[in-house]
Enzyme design. Structure first.
Site, PDB file in Angstrom:
ATOM      1  N   GLU A 424       0.840  -1.197   0.000  1.00  0.00           N
ATOM      2  CA  GLU A 424       0.000   0.000   0.000  1.00  0.00           C
ATOM      3  C   GLU A 424       0.877   1.249   0.000  1.00  0.00           C
ATOM      4  O   GLU A 424       1.730   1.397   0.876  1.00  0.00           O
ATOM      5  CB  GLU A 424      -0.916  -0.034   1.223  1.00  0.00           C
ATOM      6  N   ALA A 468      -5.545  -4.448   0.767  1.00  0.00           N
ATOM      7  CA  ALA A 468      -6.017  -5.824   0.950  1.00  0.00           C
ATOM      8  C   ALA A 468      -4.781  -6.649   1.279  1.00  0.00           C
ATOM      9  O   ALA A 468      -4.013  -7.016   0.392  1.00  0.00           O
ATOM     10  CB  ALA A 468      -6.694  -6.321  -0.324  1.00  0.00           C
ATOM     11  N   GLU A 469      -4.569  -6.887   2.574  1.00  0.00           N
ATOM     12  CA  GLU A 469      -3.299  -7.477   2.997  1.00  0.00           C
ATOM     13  C   GLU A 469      -3.170  -8.924   2.548  1.00  0.00           C
ATOM     14  O   GLU A 469      -2.065  -9.396   2.239  1.00  0.00           O
ATOM     15  CB  GLU A 469      -3.141  -7.332   4.517  1.00  0.00           C
ATOM     16  N   GLN A 491       1.790  -2.121   5.628  1.00  0.00           N
ATOM     17  CA  GLN A 491       1.998  -0.733   6.046  1.00  0.00           C
ATOM     18  C   GLN A 491       2.135  -0.591   7.568  1.00  0.00           C
ATOM     19  O   GLN A 491       2.972   0.159   8.051  1.00  0.00           O
ATOM     20  CB  GLN A 491       0.819   0.095   5.535  1.00  0.00           C
ATOM     21  N   PHE A 492       1.289  -1.281   8.301  1.00  0.00           N
ATOM     22  CA  PHE A 492       1.362  -1.280   9.764  1.00  0.00           C
ATOM     23  C   PHE A 492       1.121  -2.707  10.246  1.00  0.00           C
ATOM     24  O   PHE A 492       0.189  -3.365   9.776  1.00  0.00           O
ATOM     25  CB  PHE A 492       0.278  -0.381  10.381  1.00  0.00           C
ATOM     26  N   ASP A 494      -0.315  -3.558  12.771  1.00  0.00           N
ATOM     27  CA  ASP A 494      -1.695  -3.585  13.270  1.00  0.00           C
ATOM     28  C   ASP A 494      -2.681  -4.080  12.211  1.00  0.00           C
ATOM     29  O   ASP A 494      -3.795  -4.490  12.535  1.00  0.00           O
ATOM     30  CB  ASP A 494      -2.115  -2.172  13.687  1.00  0.00           C
ATOM     31  N   ILE A 496      -1.932  -6.394   9.732  1.00  0.00           N
ATOM     32  CA  ILE A 496      -1.422  -7.598   9.056  1.00  0.00           C
ATOM     33  C   ILE A 496      -2.462  -8.723   9.065  1.00  0.00           C
ATOM     34  O   ILE A 496      -2.398  -9.662   8.296  1.00  0.00           O
ATOM     35  CB  ILE A 496      -0.105  -8.071   9.724  1.00  0.00           C
ATOM     36  N   PRO A 498      -5.623  -9.364   8.078  1.00  0.00           N
ATOM     37  CA  PRO A 498      -6.309  -9.960   6.913  1.00  0.00           C
ATOM     38  C   PRO A 498      -5.423 -10.958   6.153  1.00  0.00           C
ATOM     39  O   PRO A 498      -5.938 -11.796   5.424  1.00  0.00           O
ATOM     40  CB  PRO A 498      -6.646  -8.749   6.029  1.00  0.00           C
ATOM     41  N   HIS A 539      -1.835   1.837  15.791  1.00  0.00           N
ATOM     42  CA  HIS A 539      -0.588   2.131  15.074  1.00  0.00           C
ATOM     43  C   HIS A 539       0.610   1.823  15.963  1.00  0.00           C
ATOM     44  O   HIS A 539       1.689   2.354  15.750  1.00  0.00           O
ATOM     45  CB  HIS A 539      -0.543   3.599  14.626  1.00  0.00           C
TER      46      HIS A 539
END
Ligand SMILES: Cc1ncc(C[n+]2csc(CCOP(=O)(O)OP(=O)(O)O)c2C)c(N)n1
Ligand SMILES: [Mg+2]
Length: 739
Positions: A424, A468-469, A491-492, A494, A496, A498, A539
């Site tokens: 992302e 969409a992880e 990206q974070f 927090d 992860i 999905p 975060h």
């Protein structure tokens, strides 16, 4: 396609042949139709044989492809075995047989033999995997294969544009990863009607459509997902109208019990995909005559009348009738064909039952690459001295962890054309004309770690993904299986979750479950951690122990710029999947800056660093707790003359037990510190091992300092109270030294 083995004399006489010769079967020859029946019949008979073996307790599980034979054979005939790529699901026995897998292979898996070519006795039957046929190892979770297929389809396109990337190279994972591709290859993926309810199905449709990938989605709709009927799974009871709005697709809805109609649907789909027009969607209506599996009895939820209606569409009897009606085979010919299949199957069964069982001493084989050991000295290099000086000979300015991660990514992308980066916001600018016209500077990640990479390496090597992880990790897994080296970003930490199904059940298992015939080495970079002042709940999370609990996944967590560069390079060059955890607070910290160490600097996995040697107490930690612990260690020595030894683990799986043990043997006291919440955290395992294996050396209990068992709150006063601070570490060290 295999050649026909039926005696041509048993086919109906030549006069009738001539009469029928002009008749078209959607391009299928009479020989092909006989061959189709042979595979279909064989598929059904393997199911019947497995059911018998299960009842005799000679195999341990059975799930059948009954009712799905026609659509499978049609797909195999329309596609090219060993050329196109296949991600079949468990009902695709007939497809696999028609592609070239043997009944014997299948029975070896059913008995769980060491000789099972798909998994060495590790996977249930019907979990296909045949590298020489491009049938990629599959699993049991419904739908996880779909995003792998997307990644696989992307690889063909990438390699067509970057053919040199397919070449082997020494000195890293490429030495052990054969790469093959064809510019017009197609990827096949199949799933059941119920599986269309999984989110990853929709993520895959979205990306395949958007990227116009040559990918055929096959929905084998038997009307049920175990006991749940299709109208409960799918709005309106039919998936076809729901997906019809996706652009660039070719759509087919077909009677999947009819091989000729199915073949025609596949041939139109193949033409669309090979021409580069985009993906295709084949919705095939089939039946499921044998219940969901041998553990299910469908009479509990399906009345007889409904089951009898299905039976009238049974593809095996329909195909028999078709061959007779069309004069392609007479009764004798059919009997002869069936007898031959039955005899071959009996011989295959006899052999499979004698095949050797796997031995328990093999269970840890192929969790990781047997070829390349990232803990070895091959990954232990020194920073290049020249690079730590500027051209004028003055010492180069120290770089932040963020700088050196970016530099490592850039160096490695220059060196290895198989590397692609996506995630992302990682691109500089998806609308690349803005960059070309110099209208914008570009973003390159929310933390800017990938800034400039799209501009240097192009938009097919560095690009944005949807939010969409699972899409990110699933596609990366598919790409890595084909030999690319995706270095993707979550990206974070927090967010992860999905991707958790992919991270727990797919990526780290590919090698083990396929008995080393497939592998998926790739890197997942994740921004992690708190101490952000305002990061709050979503975060600031840690949670690394959830991932160190997964066999097959390497987990590293650097605390400073130099280690980040060295560990990231090892992660990229090694042959295993790596979760690379980057602490956000450390990205631009003054602590731990270092000069650029050159383009070949590597730190091996599983080697801790002694940050501060000491004799009185061992402090074992990693990540952002390292600088906090260092402050406490220094204060303790300054104020109380206690010398604590500070150990930075650097990599969490594998971890450096030898350094911990040697230290505790010397100091006789151990404190384990980590940023994650205390209970069940990563340090719990370290503490347990010390208590277990170093008991005789301990003069005090093993202590832990970690976050409270709560979420990280927004207000700085709350965050400070929740996360472990230098003062907490100091207090614990002092107490332990006085114990
Ligand atoms: C993620 C996940 N959830 C649940 C299951 C258990 N399960 C296995 S098969 C199945 C039904 C699948 O139905 P469908 O997609 O229609 O395929 P079919 O078996 O009917 O061919 C379920 C619920 C699973 N394997 N994976
Ligand atoms: Mg179904």
């Amino acid at each position: 396609m295999a050649t026909t083995k039926t005696d041509p004399k048993s086919a109906v006489g030549s006069e009738r042949d001539v009469r029928k010769a002009g008749k078209s079967y959607e391009g299928l020859s009479r020989e092909q139709l006989i061959e189709a029946y042979r595979h279909m019949y064989c598929s059904r008979r393997v199911d019947d044989r497995e059911i018998l073996l299960k009842r005799q307790q000679k195999i341990f599980f059975q799930i059948s492809g009954a009712g799905h034979e026609a659509v499978g054979v049609a797909a195999a005939f329309a596609l090219k075995s060993g050329y196109d790529w296949f991600f079949p699901y468990y009902r695709d026995r007939a497809l696999c047989l028609a592609l070239g897998a043997t009944a014997y292979d299948m029975l070896l898996q059913a008995v769980g033999s060491a000789d099972d070519p798909s998994s060495g006795g590790r996977q249930m039957p019907s979990h296909w995997s045949h590298p020489h046929l491009n049938i990629v190892t599959g699993s049991s979770p419904t739908g996880t294969q779909i995003l792998h297929a997307v990644g696989c389809a992307e690889v063909g396109r990438y390699l067509a544009a970057h053919p040199d990337a397919a070449k082997k190279a020494d000195g890293d994972y490429r030495q052990f990863k054969d790469v093959k591709f064809h510019g017009d290859e197609i990827t096949y993926v199949s799933l059941g009607d119920g599986t269309t309810s999984e989110g990853e199905f929709w993520e895959a449709l979205n990306t395949a459509s958007n990227l116009r990938l040559p990918l055929i989605f096959v929905i084998e709709d038997n009307g049920y997902a175990i006991s749940v009927p299709v109208e409960v799974q799918t709005a309106g009871g039919n998936i076809s109208p729901l997906v019809s709005g996706f652009p660039n697709f070719h759509f087919e809805e077909v009677d999947g019990t009819d091989p000729v109609a199915s073949y025609a649907a596949f041939m139109r789909s193949v033409a669309h995909c090979r021409a580069g027009n985009g993906p295709a969607f084949v919705h095939a209506h089939v039946i499921r005559p044998y219940s969901h599996s041998l553990s299910d009895d469908e009479r509990l939820y399906r009345p007889d009348a409904e089951r009898q209606r299905d039976a009238q569409r049974d593809p095996i009897t329909r195909m028999q009738m078709f061959l007779l009606r069309e004069g392609i085979l007479d009764e004798k010919g059919i009997n002869q064909l069936e007898k031959q299949v039955d005899d071959d199957l009996q011989a295959a069964t006899d052999r499979a039952l004698l095949a050797p069982a796997p031995t328990p001493d093999t269970v840890t084989k192929y969790i990781y690459s047997p070829d390349l050991d990232p803990t070895s000295s091959a990954f232990d290099t020194q920073p290049s001295a020249a690079k730590s000086e500027n051209s004028d000979g003055k010492k180069a300015a120290p770089k932040t962890m963020a700088d050196l991660i970016t530099a490592t990514l850039r160096d490695e992308m220059r060196r290895d054309e198989r590397i692609v980066i996506f995630g992302e916001d990682v691109a500089d600018c998806s609308r690349e004309q803005y960059l070309k016209q110099k209208l914008v500077k570009g973003k390159g990640g929310v933390f800017k770690l990938t800034a400039g990479l799209q501009m240097e390496f192009g938009s097919d090597r560095v690009f944005n993904s949807p939010i969409a992880e699972a899409n990110i990790v699933g596609r990366a897994t598919g790409m890595a299986t084909r030999g690319l080296k995706p270095v993707v970003e979550i990206q974070f930490f927090d967010y992860i979750w999905p991707a958790m199904m992919q991270l727990r059940n797919e990526l780290p298992l590919i090698r083990w479950r396929s008995y080393n015939t497939f592998s998926a080495p790739c890197v997942i970079r994740v921004a992690i951690g708190g101490y952000l002042t305002g990061g709050a709940i979503y975060h600031s999370q840690c949670g690394e122990s959830i991932f160190t609990h997964i066999p097959g996944l390497r987990v590293v967590f650097p605390s400073n710029a130099l280690d980040a560069a060295g560990l990231l390079r090892t992660a990229i060059r090694c042959d295993d999947p790596v979760l690379f955890l980057e602490h956000k607070r450390l990205y631009r910290e003054t602590y731990g800056r270092a000069p650029y160490p050159g383009p070949d600097y590597m730190v091996p996995f599983g080697k801790a660093k002694i940050v501060q040697p000491g004799t009185d107490l061992s402090v074992i930690t990693y990540g952002a707790v390292v600088p906090r612990a260092l402050q406490a260690v220094q204060k303790l020595e300054r104020e109380h003359g206690v010398k604590a030894e500070l150990i930075d683990l650097r990599s969490l799986n594998p971890f450096d037990w030898d350094t911990i043990a040697a230290s505790v043997q010397k100091t006789n006291r151990a404190l384990v510190a980590y940023e994650d919440s205390l209970s069940w955290g990563y340090g719990a395992e370290i503490a347990a091992r010390i208590a277990d294996q170093m008991f005789e050396h301990l003069d005090a209990p093993v202590r832990r300092v970690a976050a409270m068992d709560v979420y990280v709150a927004y207000h700085p006063d709350l965050e400070n109270a929740i996360l472990p601070q230098a003062s907490d570490l100091f207090r614990a060290m002092k107490e332990l030294s006085e114990y």
